[in-house]
Design an enzyme around this catalytic site. Structure first.
Site, PDB file in Angstrom:
ATOM      1  N   GLU A  10     -73.400  24.551 -15.222  1.00 45.97           N
ATOM      2  CA  GLU A  10     -72.714  24.996 -16.428  1.00 45.97           C
ATOM      3  C   GLU A  10     -72.399  23.775 -17.286  1.00 45.97           C
ATOM      4  O   GLU A  10     -72.180  22.681 -16.761  1.00 45.97           O
ATOM      5  CB  GLU A  10     -71.426  25.737 -16.079  1.00 45.97           C
ATOM      6  CG  GLU A  10     -71.665  27.011 -15.266  1.00 45.97           C
ATOM      7  CD  GLU A  10     -70.362  27.702 -14.907  1.00 45.97           C
ATOM      8  OE1 GLU A  10     -69.287  27.198 -15.295  1.00 45.97           O
ATOM      9  OE2 GLU A  10     -70.426  28.748 -14.235  1.00 45.97           O
ATOM     10  N   CYS A 105     -82.327   8.857 -25.809  1.00 47.19           N
ATOM     11  CA  CYS A 105     -82.688   8.339 -27.123  1.00 47.19           C
ATOM     12  C   CYS A 105     -81.658   7.312 -27.605  1.00 47.19           C
ATOM     13  O   CYS A 105     -81.555   6.237 -27.045  1.00 47.19           O
ATOM     14  CB  CYS A 105     -82.847   9.513 -28.088  1.00 47.19           C
ATOM     15  SG  CYS A 105     -83.743   9.135 -29.595  1.00 47.19           S
TER      16      CYS A 105
END
Length: 204
Positions: A10, A105
């Protein structure tokens, strides 16, 4: 997020102050029904996220059950997060409790928040990060309106991190409990690697 959710995890969405999540929707893979479905399912959570400041002040302790901290990519990770004391608190909390930290990134820029008088938490870690050589081509290429104010890899290297990629490619890396991916091209592999690594750790 897609791979982590499919693995059974979750995800709690937070921003530094609880302000809505800023999504770079131009990068949305319009052909990917699964990702678009996830985006719709999390629309309310993105619009009304939790507050990281509240989490640190009221929820974060050594008994809370989490598997990882995930810092998504985008140049926004360079704005405020590297100097955010709450981000630093969460990163040190994750390290203290053997949680994983996932950064994709430009997301590793936020790792800079984990520096203090004792040093940089990730000094000596190997990681994949969006390369400065590509950012230095803005605004000639890319979507930013002007040059970058600072360089992520240069700053991380200055504090002792080891950047192991030179291109904005699909490379990913695991060093201890830090998982990194080099660019948007790494996103799918990064998600799979993160999910399988977290699952293996949960079984041990």
């Amino acid at each position: 997020m897609f791979h982590l959710m499919n693995a059974g995890f979750e995800i709690d969405i937070v921003t530094p102050t609880g302000a809505p999540v800023a999504i770079e929707e131009w990068a949305m893979p319009a052909y990917d029904a699964d990702v678009k479905g996830l985006f719709r399912d999390y629309a309310d959570a993105f619009a009304n996220p939790g507050s990281l400041a509240d989490f640190v002040a009221n929820t974060m302790d050594d008994t809370v059950s989490y598997a990882a901290v995930f810092i998504p990519g985008g140049h926004g990770a360079m704005l405020g997060l590297p100097d955010n004391t709450d981000v630093g608190e969460v990163l040190h909390w994750a390290d203290r409790n053997d949680l994983f930290t996932l950064a994709l990134c430009h997301g590793p820029a936020a790792l800079l928040a984990a520096k203090n008088d004792e040093g940089f938490l990730y000094a000596g870690y190997k990681m994949t990060v969006f390369p400065d050589s590509v950012d230095k081509q803005t605004p000639m290429i890319g979507y930013l309106p002007g040059p970058m104010p600072w360089w992520v890899c240069e700053k991380l290297t200055g504090f002792g991190a080891q950047i192991i990629n030179t291109k904005a490619d699909s490379s990913c890396h695991v060093d201890r409990r830090l998982i990194t991916g080099a660019s948007p091209k790494a996103a799918n592999g990064f998600g799979r690697l993160s999910a399988t690594t977290l699952l293996e750790a949960a079984k041990s």
